[in-house]
Design a protein around this motif. Structure first.
Motif, PDB file in Angstrom:
ATOM      1  N   MET A   1       1.356 -65.549  13.031  1.00 33.64           N
ATOM      2  CA  MET A   1       2.376 -65.847  14.046  1.00 33.64           C
ATOM      3  C   MET A   1       3.767 -65.795  13.397  1.00 33.64           C
ATOM      4  N   ILE A   2       4.680 -65.116  14.067  1.00 31.71           N
ATOM      5  CA  ILE A   2       6.044 -65.014  13.558  1.00 31.71           C
ATOM      6  C   ILE A   2       6.785 -66.295  13.893  1.00 31.71           C
ATOM      7  N   GLU A   3       7.269 -66.974  12.866  1.00 28.16           N
ATOM      8  CA  GLU A   3       7.940 -68.242  13.083  1.00 28.16           C
ATOM      9  C   GLU A   3       9.401 -68.077  13.475  1.00 28.16           C
ATOM     10  N   SER A   4      10.055 -67.035  12.970  1.00 28.58           N
ATOM     11  CA  SER A   4      11.461 -66.834  13.308  1.00 28.58           C
ATOM     12  C   SER A   4      11.777 -65.347  13.313  1.00 28.58           C
ATOM     13  N   VAL A   5      12.716 -64.983  14.135  1.00 28.97           N
ATOM     14  CA  VAL A   5      13.147 -63.600  14.249  1.00 28.97           C
ATOM     15  C   VAL A   5      14.657 -63.559  14.061  1.00 28.97           C
ATOM     16  N   ALA A   6      15.112 -62.655  13.221  1.00 25.47           N
ATOM     17  CA  ALA A   6      16.550 -62.534  13.013  1.00 25.47           C
ATOM     18  C   ALA A   6      17.236 -62.147  14.311  1.00 25.47           C
ATOM     19  N   ALA A   7      18.360 -62.775  14.592  1.00 29.00           N
ATOM     20  CA  ALA A   7      19.094 -62.487  15.826  1.00 29.00           C
ATOM     21  C   ALA A   7      19.769 -61.131  15.720  1.00 29.00           C
ATOM     22  N   VAL A   8      19.622 -60.350  16.758  1.00 31.62           N
ATOM     23  CA  VAL A   8      20.305 -59.059  16.843  1.00 31.62           C
ATOM     24  C   VAL A   8      21.659 -59.305  17.483  1.00 31.62           C
ATOM     25  N   THR A   9      22.707 -58.945  16.790  1.00 30.66           N
ATOM     26  CA  THR A   9      24.051 -59.252  17.288  1.00 30.66           C
ATOM     27  C   THR A   9      24.864 -57.979  17.492  1.00 30.66           C
ATOM     28  N   PRO A  10      25.712 -57.956  18.505  1.00 28.37           N
ATOM     29  CA  PRO A  10      26.600 -56.805  18.717  1.00 28.37           C
ATOM     30  C   PRO A  10      27.604 -56.663  17.582  1.00 28.37           C
ATOM     31  N   SER A  11      28.298 -55.539  17.581  1.00 29.00           N
ATOM     32  CA  SER A  11      29.191 -55.213  16.477  1.00 29.00           C
ATOM     33  C   SER A  11      30.461 -56.047  16.454  1.00 29.00           C
ATOM     34  N   ASN A  12      30.870 -56.604  17.599  1.00 30.36           N
ATOM     35  CA  ASN A  12      32.022 -57.499  17.602  1.00 30.36           C
ATOM     36  C   ASN A  12      31.921 -58.486  18.756  1.00 30.36           C
ATOM     37  N   ARG A  13      32.730 -59.535  18.665  1.00 33.16           N
ATOM     38  CA  ARG A  13      32.607 -60.657  19.588  1.00 33.16           C
ATOM     39  C   ARG A  13      32.932 -60.279  21.027  1.00 33.16           C
ATOM     40  N   ALA A  14      33.765 -59.265  21.216  1.00 35.41           N
ATOM     41  CA  ALA A  14      34.143 -58.872  22.578  1.00 35.41           C
ATOM     42  C   ALA A  14      32.956 -58.377  23.393  1.00 35.41           C
ATOM     43  N   LEU A  15      31.893 -57.957  22.706  1.00 33.49           N
ATOM     44  CA  LEU A  15      30.691 -57.513  23.396  1.00 33.49           C
ATOM     45  C   LEU A  15      29.790 -58.667  23.791  1.00 33.49           C
ATOM     46  N   VAL A  16      30.161 -59.866  23.392  1.00 33.83           N
ATOM     47  CA  VAL A  16      29.401 -61.064  23.752  1.00 33.83           C
ATOM     48  C   VAL A  16      30.108 -61.837  24.856  1.00 33.83           C
ATOM     49  N   ASP A  17      31.386 -62.132  24.633  1.00 34.58           N
ATOM     50  CA  ASP A  17      32.091 -62.981  25.595  1.00 34.58           C
ATOM     51  C   ASP A  17      33.446 -62.400  25.980  1.00 34.58           C
ATOM     52  N   GLY A  18      33.561 -61.072  25.911  1.00 31.27           N
ATOM     53  CA  GLY A  18      34.829 -60.434  26.218  1.00 31.27           C
ATOM     54  C   GLY A  18      35.121 -60.362  27.705  1.00 31.27           C
ATOM     55  N   GLU A  19      36.327 -59.908  27.998  1.00 25.67           N
ATOM     56  CA  GLU A  19      36.784 -59.756  29.381  1.00 25.67           C
ATOM     57  C   GLU A  19      35.940 -58.713  30.114  1.00 25.67           C
ATOM     58  N   VAL A  20      35.658 -58.975  31.372  1.00 25.90           N
ATOM     59  CA  VAL A  20      34.912 -58.043  32.214  1.00 25.90           C
ATOM     60  C   VAL A  20      35.845 -57.523  33.306  1.00 25.90           C
ATOM     61  N   TYR A  21      35.824 -56.220  33.537  1.00 18.76           N
ATOM     62  CA  TYR A  21      36.662 -55.641  34.581  1.00 18.76           C
ATOM     63  C   TYR A  21      36.235 -56.152  35.953  1.00 18.76           C
ATOM     64  N   VAL A  22      37.196 -56.494  36.791  1.00 23.63           N
ATOM     65  CA  VAL A  22      36.918 -57.000  38.135  1.00 23.63           C
ATOM     66  C   VAL A  22      37.325 -55.938  39.156  1.00 23.63           C
TER      67      VAL A  22
END
Length: 377
Positions: A1-22
């Motif tokens: 059983m795999i106890e932990s998996v490395a988190a896959v992260t985007p290349s920069n923070r704007a791809l996580v919580d950046g502005e979204v076009y409205v």
């Protein structure tokens, strides 16, 4: 059983919580929530053609359905040839995108390295800033003056100071509709370093008196003009745009970086037909030029509001003078009355004192003016 998996992260923070076009709301939202009949809703937030799609494009799209099992040319060769013929340039100087917005994203990725500066006015078309952040590039802003004067001297000062890799000029400007003259655009071109890509965005140029952008391409090797089929041609739902330059060294990287088959058979066929539907474009332009002074003068007669002068686009800004109101409240009150506009609060540098309002058919302009006057603080 795999106890932990490395988190896959985007290349920069704007791809996580950046502005979204409205984007502008669809008619269906107002119909479902407020019970306004679809034909009565005034959709004034997406700068769409008041007369719909080009009839020639509609016919061409229908005929292209027989080719849906076939891959199109990966460079949209026939569409590039039509654009080149229309404007007098070698088709090798044209790159096509799924809307002009895709071309904007390709420019930023191809010509600015991570953390390199990309210059734009403030406020600006939000996707310049959003794409820059998402690609890890650094947006740099040149503020506009009273009533969104482009302040060309200040823009040039900023450009000289930061030496941006890309400098966006939007003519007419979005969201204000203000226009830079040919001499002003030339001054920017002359002041730019040779390693700055000058991107002249002419999405709304058909509605303006500024018909010089293509001519400048023959004079400046670091200039690209951006155009869309979404506005004057009425093909927003087809997603067709292009960049054009007299310098193949600008276009070649864009062709390599773009998604391989980013233009489908119907996009190519509809774009070619729409490009040559001069009668449809002329009809849209005539409506906008007639209704723009009609609606802006009407806004100026409504207590607590003012139309920002100087727009040469198919939209304008309405300033909220009443201190007891803000853009979000007025936006929501207009929705209740069957009118969709753009809330200035959704454009960070614009803010809560403005609405962006499309120019459209008279019945929609009258509904907007009635609804605006009906709002009480």
């Amino acid at each position: 059983m795999i106890e932990s998996v490395a988190a896959v992260t985007p290349s920069n923070r704007a791809l996580v919580d950046g502005e979204v076009y409205v984007p502008g709301l669809p008619v269906e939202d107002v119909t479902q929530k407020y019970g306004v009949a679809p034909d009565d809703v005034a959709k004034l937030a997406s700068a769409e053609n008041p007369h719909g799609a080009s009839p020639l494009a509609l016919k061409a799209v229908a005929e292209a359905q027989s080719r849906l099992s076939l891959y199109p040319d990966w460079t949209a060769k026939t569409l590039r040839a039509a654009i080149g013929e229309k404007y007098g340039f070698d088709p090798e100087g044209v790159v096509c995108g799924s809307g002009e917005t895709e071309v904007i994203s390709m420019l930023i990725r191809a010509f600015a390295k991570p953390d390199e500066p990309v210059l734009m006015h403030s406020p600006c078309f939000p996707l310049y800033r959003i794409y820059s952040h998402c690609e890890g590039r650094r947006p740099v802003f040149s503020p506009m003056g009273k009533d969104f004067d482009p302040q060309v001297d200040h823009y040039i000062d900023v450009m000289r100071r930061v030496n941006p890799k890309i400098a966006f000029m939007t003519n007419p400007h979005n969201p204000s509709g203000r226009l830079m003259s040919e001499s002003e655009v030339r001054r920017i071109c002359e002041a730019a370093n040779s390693d700055t890509l000058l991107a002249l965005d002419e999405a709304y140029v058909h509605y303006s008196s500024a018909q010089f952008g293509m001519d400048l391409l023959r004079e400046y090797d670091n200039l690209i003009v951006l155009r869309t089929f979404s506005k004057a041609f009425g093909l927003a739902g087809l997603r067709v745009g292009f960049g054009i330059s007299n310098n193949p060294d600008i276009i070649r990287p864009l062709r390599l970086i773009k998604p391989t088959w980013n233009m489908g058979q119907m996009q190519i066929a509809g774009g070619i037909a729409g490009l040559n539907d001069d009668a449809h474009v002329a009809r849209a332009v005539a409506t906008i030029q007639e209704m723009r002074p009609y609606v802006t003068s009407g806004v100026d007669k409504v207590d607590g509001f003012r139309a920002v002068p100087g727009s040469e686009a198919n939209f304008f800004l309405t300033e909220i003078l009443n201190p007891e109101l803000d853009s979000t409240r007025v936006f929501n009150e207009l929705l209740k009355r069957g009118v969709i506009v753009k809330d200035g609060s959704d454009i960070p540098e614009l803010g809560s004192r403005y609405l962006r309002v499309d120019v459209n058919l008279k019945k929609h302009m009258d509904r907007f003016l009635w609804a605006l006057a009906d709002i009480k603080a």
